[in-house]
Design a protein around this motif. Structure first.
Motif, PDB file in Angstrom:
ATOM      1  N   VAL A 119       0.844  -1.200   0.000  1.00 30.54           N
ATOM      2  CA  VAL A 119       0.000   0.000   0.000  1.00 30.54           C
ATOM      3  C   VAL A 119       0.882   1.254   0.000  1.00 30.54           C
ATOM      4  O   VAL A 119       0.578   2.236  -0.688  1.00 30.54           O
ATOM      5  N   GLY A 120       1.985   1.205   0.739  1.00 27.00           N
ATOM      6  CA  GLY A 120       2.921   2.331   0.723  1.00 27.00           C
ATOM      7  C   GLY A 120       3.503   2.573  -0.655  1.00 27.00           C
ATOM      8  O   GLY A 120       3.677   3.717  -1.083  1.00 27.00           O
TER       9      GLY A 120
ATOM     10  N   GLN B  82       3.736   5.602  -5.716  1.00 22.66           N
ATOM     11  CA  GLN B  82       3.538   5.659  -7.171  1.00 22.66           C
ATOM     12  C   GLN B  82       2.595   6.799  -7.542  1.00 22.66           C
ATOM     13  O   GLN B  82       2.858   7.560  -8.480  1.00 22.66           O
ATOM     14  N   SER B  83       1.506   6.933  -6.798  1.00 22.34           N
ATOM     15  CA  SER B  83       0.543   8.011  -7.066  1.00 22.34           C
ATOM     16  C   SER B  83       1.189   9.377  -6.846  1.00 22.34           C
ATOM     17  O   SER B  83       0.991  10.303  -7.639  1.00 22.34           O
ATOM     18  N   ALA B  84       1.966   9.493  -5.774  1.00 23.53           N
ATOM     19  CA  ALA B  84       2.629  10.769  -5.479  1.00 23.53           C
ATOM     20  C   ALA B  84       3.641  11.113  -6.569  1.00 23.53           C
ATOM     21  O   ALA B  84       3.759  12.282  -6.973  1.00 23.53           O
ATOM     22  N   ALA B  85       4.361  10.122  -7.069  1.00 19.90           N
ATOM     23  CA  ALA B  85       5.351  10.373  -8.132  1.00 19.90           C
ATOM     24  C   ALA B  85       4.659  10.788  -9.426  1.00 19.90           C
ATOM     25  O   ALA B  85       5.132  11.688 -10.132  1.00 19.90           O
ATOM     26  N   THR B  86       3.543  10.148  -9.735  1.00 14.11           N
ATOM     27  CA  THR B  86       2.786  10.524 -10.935  1.00 14.11           C
ATOM     28  C   THR B  86       2.279  11.956 -10.822  1.00 14.11           C
ATOM     29  O   THR B  86       2.372  12.745 -11.778  1.00 14.11           O
TER      30      THR B  86
ATOM     31  N   ASN C 298       9.466  16.704  -7.185  1.00 10.66           N
ATOM     32  CA  ASN C 298       9.546  15.562  -8.089  1.00 10.66           C
ATOM     33  C   ASN C 298      10.688  14.642  -7.689  1.00 10.66           C
ATOM     34  O   ASN C 298      10.517  13.420  -7.624  1.00 10.66           O
ATOM     35  N   GLN C 299      11.845  15.217  -7.411  1.00 14.44           N
ATOM     36  CA  GLN C 299      12.987  14.401  -6.986  1.00 14.44           C
ATOM     37  C   GLN C 299      12.690  13.688  -5.673  1.00 14.44           C
ATOM     38  O   GLN C 299      12.994  12.505  -5.510  1.00 14.44           O
ATOM     39  N   ARG C 300      12.070  14.389  -4.743  1.00 10.08           N
ATOM     40  CA  ARG C 300      11.727  13.807  -3.438  1.00 10.08           C
ATOM     41  C   ARG C 300      10.739  12.650  -3.606  1.00 10.08           C
ATOM     42  O   ARG C 300      10.901  11.595  -2.996  1.00 10.08           O
ATOM     43  N   SER C 301       9.738  12.836  -4.441  1.00  7.90           N
ATOM     44  CA  SER C 301       8.732  11.781  -4.619  1.00  7.90           C
ATOM     45  C   SER C 301       9.332  10.562  -5.319  1.00  7.90           C
ATOM     46  O   SER C 301       8.974   9.422  -5.002  1.00  7.90           O
ATOM     47  N   HIS C 302      10.260  10.785  -6.243  1.00  4.72           N
ATOM     48  CA  HIS C 302      10.880   9.640  -6.919  1.00  4.72           C
ATOM     49  C   HIS C 302      11.855   8.902  -5.992  1.00  4.72           C
ATOM     50  O   HIS C 302      11.980   7.676  -6.091  1.00  4.72           O
ATOM     51  N   ARG C 303      12.499   9.626  -5.067  1.00  4.21           N
ATOM     52  CA  ARG C 303      13.320   8.942  -4.057  1.00  4.21           C
ATOM     53  C   ARG C 303      12.427   8.118  -3.130  1.00  4.21           C
ATOM     54  O   ARG C 303      12.756   6.979  -2.782  1.00  4.21           O
ATOM     55  N   ALA C 304      11.301   8.690  -2.723  1.00  2.04           N
ATOM     56  CA  ALA C 304      10.359   7.961  -1.864  1.00  2.04           C
ATOM     57  C   ALA C 304       9.822   6.728  -2.590  1.00  2.04           C
ATOM     58  O   ALA C 304       9.626   5.669  -1.971  1.00  2.04           O
ATOM     59  N   LEU C 305       9.606   6.849  -3.885  1.00  2.00           N
ATOM     60  CA  LEU C 305       9.144   5.706  -4.678  1.00  2.00           C
ATOM     61  C   LEU C 305      10.197   4.605  -4.695  1.00  2.00           C
ATOM     62  O   LEU C 305       9.879   3.421  -4.519  1.00  2.00           O
ATOM     63  N   ALA C 306      11.453   4.975  -4.883  1.00  2.00           N
ATOM     64  CA  ALA C 306      12.528   3.981  -4.889  1.00  2.00           C
ATOM     65  C   ALA C 306      12.630   3.285  -3.529  1.00  2.00           C
ATOM     66  O   ALA C 306      12.809   2.057  -3.460  1.00  2.00           O
ATOM     67  N   ILE C 307      12.483   4.047  -2.461  1.00  2.00           N
ATOM     68  CA  ILE C 307      12.532   3.459  -1.115  1.00  2.00           C
ATOM     69  C   ILE C 307      11.358   2.522  -0.902  1.00  2.00           C
ATOM     70  O   ILE C 307      11.506   1.428  -0.341  1.00  2.00           O
ATOM     71  N   ALA C 308      10.169   2.909  -1.345  1.00  2.51           N
ATOM     72  CA  ALA C 308       8.979   2.066  -1.183  1.00  2.51           C
ATOM     73  C   ALA C 308       9.127   0.769  -1.980  1.00  2.51           C
ATOM     74  O   ALA C 308       8.741  -0.305  -1.504  1.00  2.51           O
ATOM     75  N   ARG C 309       9.699   0.852  -3.177  1.00  4.15           N
ATOM     76  CA  ARG C 309       9.940  -0.367  -3.975  1.00  4.15           C
ATOM     77  C   ARG C 309      10.921  -1.283  -3.245  1.00  4.15           C
ATOM     78  O   ARG C 309      10.731  -2.493  -3.169  1.00  4.15           O
TER      79      ARG C 309
ATOM     80  N   PRO D 246      14.562  -4.547  -5.926  1.00  6.67           N
ATOM     81  CA  PRO D 246      13.251  -4.854  -6.510  1.00  6.67           C
ATOM     82  C   PRO D 246      13.394  -5.319  -7.961  1.00  6.67           C
ATOM     83  O   PRO D 246      14.184  -4.764  -8.717  1.00  6.67           O
ATOM     84  N   ARG D 247      12.639  -6.350  -8.297  1.00  2.00           N
ATOM     85  CA  ARG D 247      12.636  -6.865  -9.673  1.00  2.00           C
ATOM     86  C   ARG D 247      11.275  -6.647 -10.322  1.00  2.00           C
ATOM     87  O   ARG D 247      10.781  -7.507 -11.029  1.00  2.00           O
ATOM     88  N   PHE D 248      10.695  -5.512 -10.034  1.00  2.00           N
ATOM     89  CA  PHE D 248       9.395  -5.166 -10.603  1.00  2.00           C
ATOM     90  C   PHE D 248       9.386  -3.666 -10.866  1.00  2.00           C
ATOM     91  O   PHE D 248      10.129  -2.910 -10.245  1.00  2.00           O
ATOM     92  N   ALA D 249       8.559  -3.264 -11.804  1.00  2.00           N
ATOM     93  CA  ALA D 249       8.495  -1.848 -12.167  1.00  2.00           C
ATOM     94  C   ALA D 249       7.482  -1.088 -11.313  1.00  2.00           C
ATOM     95  O   ALA D 249       7.713   0.056 -10.941  1.00  2.00           O
ATOM     96  N   SER D 250       6.362  -1.729 -11.015  1.00  4.02           N
ATOM     97  CA  SER D 250       5.319  -1.042 -10.254  1.00  4.02           C
ATOM     98  C   SER D 250       4.450  -2.065  -9.541  1.00  4.02           C
ATOM     99  O   SER D 250       4.508  -3.259  -9.828  1.00  4.02           O
TER     100      SER D 250
END
Length: 172
Positions: A40-41, A46-50, A94-105, A117-121
């Motif tokens: 869920v995180g 993903q939504s925040a990065a979009t 944008n940079q912050r949200s993409h870092r958070a996305l990488a951490i969540a993955r 991670p071996r998945f895109a989303s």
């Protein structure tokens, strides 16, 4: 063996096995819960990065538009500076949200033991998350909870261990 010691020892061993099984079920539930929270995180990230990508795109368009108006003389440099500040903030977000996305993955992948991670989303099937049951329903389910059952099993295990060791209880 006298005084029911063998039966008490068997009961103690059975109770200990039941406690171990309850511990396993509890640990399994915790892993499922941690994985669900990570999933869920990741969906939230993903939504925040979009949204951040879209905000950045709009801020870039705004700067281009204001720049054109400044060249035409219909807008001031102050307006251009404000648009550039908004663009800089959008880039930071944008940079912050993409870092958070990488951490969540990474966090989701770690729940099943992967270092990368071996998945895109993360894509949820089946629609929205269901709301939790009503409190009365949860309270009615409480006696059947594995944690409550584990506590009862632990009490039974300790009573059996006490009966095995206690000479005064062996007459029963």
């Amino acid at each position: 063996e006298l005084g029911g010691k063998r039966a008490a020892r068997i009961q103690a061993a059975n109770s200990a096995a039941t406690v171990v099984a309850a511990d396993y079920a509890s640990a399994r539930r915790e892993v499922v819960a941690a994985t669900t929270r990570a999933f869920v995180g990741l969906q939230h990230a993903q939504s925040a990065a979009t949204l951040a990508d879209e905000t950045l795109r709009v801020a870039e368009q705004l700067v281009a538009s204001v720049e054109g108006r400044v060249r035409a003389g219909s807008s001031s440099r102050v307006e251009r500076t404000q648009a550039e500040i908004a663009l800089a903030e959008a880039r930071i977000d944008n940079q912050r949200s993409h870092r958070a996305l990488a951490i969540a993955r990474q966090r989701l992948a770690a729940t099943w033991g992967d270092t990368e991670p071996r998945f895109a989303s993360a894509v949820a099937e089946g629609g929205a998350i269901r709301p939790p049951p009503a409190l009365t329903t949860l309270l009615a389910r409480l006696p059947a909870s594995p944690d409550v059952a584990r506590a009862a099993d632990e009490i039974a295990r300790r009573e059996a261990a006490c009966a095995e060791a206690c000479f005064c209880c062996s007459a029963a």
